[in-house]
Design a protein around this motif. Structure first.
Motif, PDB file in Angstrom:
ATOM      1  N   PHE A  40      22.016 -23.370 -13.666  1.00  0.00           N
ATOM      2  CA  PHE A  40      21.674 -23.110 -12.269  1.00  0.00           C
ATOM      3  C   PHE A  40      21.094 -21.707 -12.052  1.00  0.00           C
ATOM      4  O   PHE A  40      20.838 -21.316 -10.915  1.00  0.00           O
ATOM      5  N   TYR A  41      20.914 -20.972 -13.133  1.00  0.00           N
ATOM      6  CA  TYR A  41      20.421 -19.593 -13.017  1.00  0.00           C
ATOM      7  C   TYR A  41      19.076 -19.531 -12.294  1.00  0.00           C
ATOM      8  O   TYR A  41      18.805 -18.609 -11.519  1.00  0.00           O
ATOM      9  N   GLY A  42      18.219 -20.510 -12.523  1.00  0.00           N
ATOM     10  CA  GLY A  42      16.895 -20.508 -11.916  1.00  0.00           C
ATOM     11  C   GLY A  42      16.905 -20.609 -10.407  1.00  0.00           C
ATOM     12  O   GLY A  42      15.904 -20.305  -9.753  1.00  0.00           O
ATOM     13  N   ALA A  43      18.041 -21.023  -9.822  1.00  0.00           N
ATOM     14  CA  ALA A  43      18.111 -21.204  -8.369  1.00  0.00           C
ATOM     15  C   ALA A  43      17.921 -19.888  -7.618  1.00  0.00           C
ATOM     16  O   ALA A  43      17.469 -19.894  -6.467  1.00  0.00           O
ATOM     17  N   VAL A  44      18.268 -18.769  -8.236  1.00  0.00           N
ATOM     18  CA  VAL A  44      18.160 -17.480  -7.548  1.00  0.00           C
ATOM     19  C   VAL A  44      17.013 -16.627  -8.082  1.00  0.00           C
ATOM     20  O   VAL A  44      16.781 -15.521  -7.592  1.00  0.00           O
ATOM     21  N   ILE A  45      16.286 -17.123  -9.067  1.00  0.00           N
ATOM     22  CA  ILE A  45      15.214 -16.319  -9.658  1.00  0.00           C
ATOM     23  C   ILE A  45      14.088 -16.073  -8.664  1.00  0.00           C
ATOM     24  O   ILE A  45      13.342 -15.096  -8.772  1.00  0.00           O
ATOM     25  N   GLY A  46      13.977 -16.943  -7.669  1.00  0.00           N
ATOM     26  CA  GLY A  46      12.921 -16.782  -6.672  1.00  0.00           C
ATOM     27  C   GLY A  46      13.021 -15.489  -5.891  1.00  0.00           C
ATOM     28  O   GLY A  46      12.017 -15.023  -5.326  1.00  0.00           O
ATOM     29  N   VAL A  47      14.209 -14.888  -5.853  1.00  0.00           N
ATOM     30  CA  VAL A  47      14.388 -13.604  -5.159  1.00  0.00           C
ATOM     31  C   VAL A  47      13.418 -12.567  -5.709  1.00  0.00           C
ATOM     32  O   VAL A  47      12.882 -11.741  -4.949  1.00  0.00           O
ATOM     33  N   TYR A  48      13.167 -12.615  -7.005  1.00  0.00           N
ATOM     34  CA  TYR A  48      12.306 -11.613  -7.628  1.00  0.00           C
ATOM     35  C   TYR A  48      10.837 -11.779  -7.253  1.00  0.00           C
ATOM     36  O   TYR A  48      10.028 -10.893  -7.510  1.00  0.00           O
ATOM     37  N   PHE A  49      10.491 -12.893  -6.652  1.00  0.00           N
ATOM     38  CA  PHE A  49       9.123 -13.113  -6.180  1.00  0.00           C
ATOM     39  C   PHE A  49       8.925 -12.613  -4.751  1.00  0.00           C
ATOM     40  O   PHE A  49       7.800 -12.488  -4.287  1.00  0.00           O
ATOM     41  N   LEU A  50      10.024 -12.334  -4.059  1.00  0.00           N
ATOM     42  CA  LEU A  50       9.981 -12.052  -2.621  1.00  0.00           C
ATOM     43  C   LEU A  50       9.166 -10.812  -2.244  1.00  0.00           C
ATOM     44  O   LEU A  50       8.276 -10.900  -1.390  1.00  0.00           O
ATOM     45  N   PRO A  51       9.411  -9.641  -2.859  1.00  0.00           N
ATOM     46  CA  PRO A  51       8.640  -8.451  -2.450  1.00  0.00           C
ATOM     47  C   PRO A  51       7.137  -8.617  -2.653  1.00  0.00           C
ATOM     48  O   PRO A  51       6.338  -8.246  -1.787  1.00  0.00           O
ATOM     49  N   GLY A  52       6.754  -9.195  -3.791  1.00  0.00           N
ATOM     50  CA  GLY A  52       5.335  -9.375  -4.076  1.00  0.00           C
ATOM     51  C   GLY A  52       4.661 -10.313  -3.100  1.00  0.00           C
ATOM     52  O   GLY A  52       3.539 -10.065  -2.645  1.00  0.00           O
ATOM     53  N   VAL A  53       5.346 -11.408  -2.755  1.00  0.00           N
ATOM     54  CA  VAL A  53       4.780 -12.371  -1.811  1.00  0.00           C
ATOM     55  C   VAL A  53       4.596 -11.739  -0.434  1.00  0.00           C
ATOM     56  O   VAL A  53       3.559 -11.909   0.214  1.00  0.00           O
ATOM     57  N   ILE A  54       5.611 -11.005   0.024  1.00  0.00           N
ATOM     58  CA  ILE A  54       5.516 -10.365   1.342  1.00  0.00           C
ATOM     59  C   ILE A  54       4.338  -9.394   1.373  1.00  0.00           C
ATOM     60  O   ILE A  54       3.540  -9.390   2.319  1.00  0.00           O
ATOM     61  N   ALA A  55       4.216  -8.570   0.335  1.00  0.00           N
ATOM     62  CA  ALA A  55       3.126  -7.587   0.288  1.00  0.00           C
ATOM     63  C   ALA A  55       1.763  -8.273   0.232  1.00  0.00           C
ATOM     64  O   ALA A  55       0.824  -7.878   0.939  1.00  0.00           O
ATOM     65  N   GLN A  56       1.636  -9.290  -0.597  1.00  0.00           N
ATOM     66  CA  GLN A  56       0.347  -9.978  -0.726  1.00  0.00           C
ATOM     67  C   GLN A  56      -0.036 -10.714   0.558  1.00  0.00           C
ATOM     68  O   GLN A  56      -1.184 -10.659   0.993  1.00  0.00           O
ATOM     69  N   ALA A  57       0.923 -11.416   1.158  1.00  0.00           N
ATOM     70  CA  ALA A  57       0.625 -12.187   2.366  1.00  0.00           C
ATOM     71  C   ALA A  57       0.317 -11.274   3.549  1.00  0.00           C
ATOM     72  O   ALA A  57      -0.504 -11.616   4.398  1.00  0.00           O
ATOM     73  N   LEU A  58       0.969 -10.125   3.598  1.00  0.00           N
ATOM     74  CA  LEU A  58       0.744  -9.205   4.716  1.00  0.00           C
ATOM     75  C   LEU A  58      -0.535  -8.402   4.548  1.00  0.00           C
ATOM     76  O   LEU A  58      -1.311  -8.246   5.497  1.00  0.00           O
ATOM     77  N   LEU A  59      -0.785  -7.900   3.340  1.00  0.00           N
ATOM     78  CA  LEU A  59      -1.869  -6.935   3.121  1.00  0.00           C
ATOM     79  C   LEU A  59      -3.136  -7.549   2.525  1.00  0.00           C
ATOM     80  O   LEU A  59      -4.232  -7.022   2.729  1.00  0.00           O
ATOM     81  N   ARG A  60      -2.970  -8.604   1.741  1.00  0.00           N
ATOM     82  CA  ARG A  60      -4.100  -9.273   1.104  1.00  0.00           C
ATOM     83  C   ARG A  60      -4.979  -8.287   0.325  1.00  0.00           C
ATOM     84  O   ARG A  60      -6.190  -8.221   0.510  1.00  0.00           O
ATOM     85  N   ARG A  61      -4.339  -7.546  -0.576  1.00  0.00           N
ATOM     86  CA  ARG A  61      -5.027  -6.567  -1.414  1.00  0.00           C
ATOM     87  C   ARG A  61      -4.531  -6.677  -2.851  1.00  0.00           C
ATOM     88  O   ARG A  61      -3.367  -6.999  -3.095  1.00  0.00           O
ATOM     89  N   GLY A  62      -5.395  -6.369  -3.778  1.00  0.00           N
ATOM     90  CA  GLY A  62      -5.033  -6.402  -5.178  1.00  0.00           C
ATOM     91  C   GLY A  62      -4.051  -5.310  -5.546  1.00  0.00           C
ATOM     92  O   GLY A  62      -4.143  -4.186  -5.050  1.00  0.00           O
TER      93      GLY A  62
END
Length: 209
Positions: A40-62
């Motif tokens: 079940f370890y993979g159930a919480v791995i998505g947390v590590y994607f959170l900061p990057g997604v927020i930054a990309q969706a908000l700023l849309r910059r490389g």
């Protein structure tokens, strides 16, 4: 442009620090799962994607996913059982998040690409952990569950991250920093290219989840 760059870095830093706090909390949950029920370890791995997604969706910059992820990892180091390895893990995920958008030269930011990106990234990361933990010796259903959670969890956290970014967008947090959802080269139709500086200050369309 200097002021824009400073604001951009400060915005990434703010998202990264918040992400680091979330990382620190989730570290103990994931550590418990890894010890008690590794499948079940993979159930919480998505947390590590959170900061990057927020930054990309908000700023849309490389580069913003990599920057925020590394900052989040650094912030969480003192509270992580794995120590500095948290920076490596977060940075690796941030880099994987960058790749699909880099292929489009950071000109395309539609919602489906976010989900496609994290699906591939979660699969790659999940297979890596799968091999490292020797999960291939487990029952077939355990193997499927293990890999499946590494795919589903990032998708769910991507949805949550885009929802957070939409909320920040409504407050004007990204105003003056965002680039358009879709950019084309000047003169080829659609929005102007990245060299069209007035776009940096123009209000951006509302994020769609």
């Amino acid at each position: 442009m200097k002021n824009t760059s400073t604001r951009l870095l400060l915005t990434c830093a703010a998202i990264g620090v918040a992400g680091g706090i979330v990382f620190s909390i989730s570290a103990y949950i994931s550590g418990t799962l890894a010890a008690a029920a590794p499948m079940f370890y993979g159930a919480v791995i998505g947390v590590y994607f959170l900061p990057g997604v927020i930054a990309q969706a908000l700023l849309r910059r490389g580069g913003v996913a990599l920057i925020t992820s590394v900052i989040a990892g650094l912030v969480s180091v003192p509270f992580q059982p794995i120590g500095f390895a948290a920076v490596m893990a977060a940075g690796s995920i941030g880099l994987l998040q960058e790749l699909p958008f880099a292929v489009t030269l950071y000109r395309y930011w539609r919602a489906w690409l976010f989900y496609a990106a994290v699906t591939v990234a979660g699969l790659v990361f999940g297979i890596g952990v799968y091999i490292a933990q020797g999960a291939e010796q487990s029952q077939p259903w355990v193997q499927v569950l293990h890999i499946g959670l590494f795919v589903v969890s990032p998708i769910l956290f991507t949805w949550a991250g885009r929802a957070v970014a939409a909320g920040l967008d409504r407050t004007g947090a990204g105003r003056g920093l965002q680039l358009p959802l879709v950019r084309t080269r000047r003169g080829s139709g659609g929005d102007a290219g990245p060299d069209a500086l007035p776009l940096l200050a123009a209000p951006s369309p509302t994020l769609s989840l």
